[in-house]
Design a protein around this motif. Sequence first.
Motif, PDB file in Angstrom:
ATOM      1  N   ASP A   2       0.821  -1.200   0.000  1.00 24.98           N
ATOM      2  CA  ASP A   2       0.000   0.000   0.000  1.00 24.98           C
ATOM      3  C   ASP A   2       0.858   1.253   0.000  1.00 24.98           C
ATOM      4  N   ARG A   3       0.334   2.272  -0.655  1.00 33.10           N
ATOM      5  CA  ARG A   3       0.989   3.570  -0.519  1.00 33.10           C
ATOM      6  C   ARG A   3       0.725   4.081   0.889  1.00 33.10           C
ATOM      7  N   GLU A   4       1.554   5.001   1.305  1.00 30.30           N
ATOM      8  CA  GLU A   4       1.379   5.632   2.605  1.00 30.30           C
ATOM      9  C   GLU A   4       0.967   7.077   2.376  1.00 30.30           C
ATOM     10  N   ILE A   5       0.030   7.538   3.197  1.00 28.41           N
ATOM     11  CA  ILE A   5      -0.550   8.868   3.051  1.00 28.41           C
ATOM     12  C   ILE A   5      -0.195   9.704   4.277  1.00 28.41           C
ATOM     13  N   LYS A   6       0.242  10.926   4.033  1.00 30.32           N
ATOM     14  CA  LYS A   6       0.570  11.876   5.095  1.00 30.32           C
ATOM     15  C   LYS A   6      -0.636  12.801   5.277  1.00 30.32           C
ATOM     16  N   LEU A   7      -1.320  12.678   6.419  1.00 32.31           N
ATOM     17  CA  LEU A   7      -2.426  13.561   6.760  1.00 32.31           C
ATOM     18  C   LEU A   7      -1.859  14.758   7.499  1.00 32.31           C
ATOM     19  N   ILE A   8      -2.318  15.967   7.136  1.00 30.20           N
ATOM     20  CA  ILE A   8      -1.695  17.198   7.622  1.00 30.20           C
ATOM     21  C   ILE A   8      -2.738  18.123   8.245  1.00 30.20           C
ATOM     22  N   TRP A   9      -2.386  18.665   9.395  1.00 29.04           N
ATOM     23  CA  TRP A   9      -3.188  19.684  10.061  1.00 29.04           C
ATOM     24  C   TRP A   9      -2.344  20.951  10.140  1.00 29.04           C
ATOM     25  N   ASP A  10      -2.846  22.051   9.585  1.00 32.96           N
ATOM     26  CA  ASP A  10      -2.129  23.324   9.580  1.00 32.96           C
ATOM     27  C   ASP A  10      -2.545  24.166  10.776  1.00 32.96           C
ATOM     28  N   ILE A  40       4.173   6.859  12.523  1.00 32.68           N
ATOM     29  CA  ILE A  40       4.935   8.001  12.045  1.00 32.68           C
ATOM     30  C   ILE A  40       4.109   9.256  12.268  1.00 32.68           C
ATOM     31  N   THR A  41       4.622  10.149  13.106  1.00 30.56           N
ATOM     32  CA  THR A  41       3.988  11.441  13.344  1.00 30.56           C
ATOM     33  C   THR A  41       5.082  12.499  13.374  1.00 30.56           C
ATOM     34  N   GLY A  42       4.680  13.742  13.364  1.00 29.17           N
ATOM     35  CA  GLY A  42       5.657  14.807  13.477  1.00 29.17           C
ATOM     36  C   GLY A  42       4.998  16.161  13.476  1.00 29.17           C
ATOM     37  N   SER A  43       5.816  17.163  13.698  1.00 35.03           N
ATOM     38  CA  SER A  43       5.376  18.549  13.574  1.00 35.03           C
ATOM     39  C   SER A  43       6.500  19.304  12.874  1.00 35.03           C
ATOM     40  N   GLN A  44       6.124  20.318  12.122  1.00 37.69           N
ATOM     41  CA  GLN A  44       7.100  21.120  11.394  1.00 37.69           C
ATOM     42  C   GLN A  44       6.769  22.595  11.574  1.00 37.69           C
ATOM     43  N   HIS A  45       7.786  23.376  11.784  1.00 37.27           N
ATOM     44  CA  HIS A  45       7.664  24.821  11.904  1.00 37.27           C
ATOM     45  C   HIS A  45       8.070  25.412  10.550  1.00 37.27           C
ATOM     46  N   LEU A  46       7.110  25.924   9.796  1.00 34.76           N
ATOM     47  CA  LEU A  46       7.383  26.428   8.455  1.00 34.76           C
ATOM     48  C   LEU A  46       7.752  27.900   8.447  1.00 34.76           C
ATOM     49  N   SER A  47       7.142  28.682   9.330  1.00 43.77           N
ATOM     50  CA  SER A  47       7.456  30.103   9.455  1.00 43.77           C
ATOM     51  C   SER A  47       6.948  30.567  10.817  1.00 43.77           C
ATOM     52  N   HIS A  50       3.164  29.855  10.612  1.00 41.85           N
ATOM     53  CA  HIS A  50       2.607  28.625  10.040  1.00 41.85           C
ATOM     54  C   HIS A  50       3.404  27.411  10.493  1.00 41.85           C
ATOM     55  N   SER A  51       2.713  26.503  11.156  1.00 44.87           N
ATOM     56  CA  SER A  51       3.289  25.220  11.561  1.00 44.87           C
ATOM     57  C   SER A  51       2.275  24.140  11.226  1.00 44.87           C
ATOM     58  N   LEU A  52       2.725  22.893  11.273  1.00 42.41           N
ATOM     59  CA  LEU A  52       1.802  21.803  10.985  1.00 42.41           C
ATOM     60  C   LEU A  52       2.141  20.588  11.816  1.00 42.41           C
ATOM     61  N   HIS A  72      -6.656  18.803   7.444  1.00 36.99           N
ATOM     62  CA  HIS A  72      -6.840  19.907   6.499  1.00 36.99           C
ATOM     63  C   HIS A  72      -6.466  19.521   5.079  1.00 36.99           C
ATOM     64  N   ARG A  73      -5.498  18.617   4.970  1.00 33.29           N
ATOM     65  CA  ARG A  73      -5.058  18.191   3.644  1.00 33.29           C
ATOM     66  C   ARG A  73      -4.272  16.887   3.783  1.00 33.29           C
ATOM     67  N   ALA A  74      -3.925  16.313   2.625  1.00 30.83           N
ATOM     68  CA  ALA A  74      -3.164  15.064   2.623  1.00 30.83           C
ATOM     69  C   ALA A  74      -2.287  15.025   1.382  1.00 30.83           C
ATOM     70  N   GLU A  75      -1.246  14.203   1.460  1.00 32.22           N
ATOM     71  CA  GLU A  75      -0.374  13.989   0.306  1.00 32.22           C
ATOM     72  C   GLU A  75       0.245  12.611   0.422  1.00 32.22           C
ATOM     73  N   VAL A  76       0.718  12.105  -0.682  1.00 31.82           N
ATOM     74  CA  VAL A  76       1.391  10.807  -0.669  1.00 31.82           C
ATOM     75  C   VAL A  76       2.723  10.971   0.054  1.00 31.82           C
ATOM     76  N   TRP A  77       3.006  10.078   0.974  1.00 32.22           N
ATOM     77  CA  TRP A  77       4.268  10.061   1.723  1.00 32.22           C
ATOM     78  C   TRP A  77       5.320   9.466   0.796  1.00 32.22           C
ATOM     79  N   VAL A  78       6.302  10.272   0.409  1.00 34.45           N
ATOM     80  CA  VAL A  78       7.299   9.837  -0.561  1.00 34.45           C
ATOM     81  C   VAL A  78       8.534   9.276   0.125  1.00 34.45           C
ATOM     82  N   ALA A  79       9.259   8.441  -0.593  1.00 37.06           N
ATOM     83  CA  ALA A  79      10.401   7.730  -0.028  1.00 37.06           C
ATOM     84  C   ALA A  79      11.452   8.661   0.580  1.00 37.06           C
ATOM     85  N   GLN A  80      11.669   9.834   0.010  1.00 42.26           N
ATOM     86  CA  GLN A  80      12.697  10.751   0.516  1.00 42.26           C
ATOM     87  C   GLN A  80      12.367  11.191   1.943  1.00 42.26           C
TER      88      GLN A  80
END
Length: 83
Positions: A2-10, A40-47, A50-52, A72-80
């Motif tokens: 299965d592909r893996e999906i990254k669910l994102i909350w902004d 797999i979870t995480g948080s990122q500080h973009l500016s 804006h964080s997620l 809020h949104r989702a994207e395919v979790w890529v190998a990188q």
Amino acid sequence: MDREIKLIWDFKGPNGAQTAVHHEKHLKEYIAVEGLPLHITGSQHLSDMHSLAFMVIAEKDMMAVRDALKPHRAEVWVAQEKK
């Protein structure tokens, strides 16, 4: 496999970073309660304004988790990103 999906909350605003870190704790709790196979979870500080928070799930689980947690949104979790 299965592909893996990254669910994102902004989170925006001056308190977005703290809110994203706190939200990640709740995502980890949800994973444990629901017994999801990926942890797999995480948080990122973009500016300053804006964080997620995010969680990665198997594509087969995406609909149920999406409906329960309303990201809020989702994207395919890529190998990188898996490093």
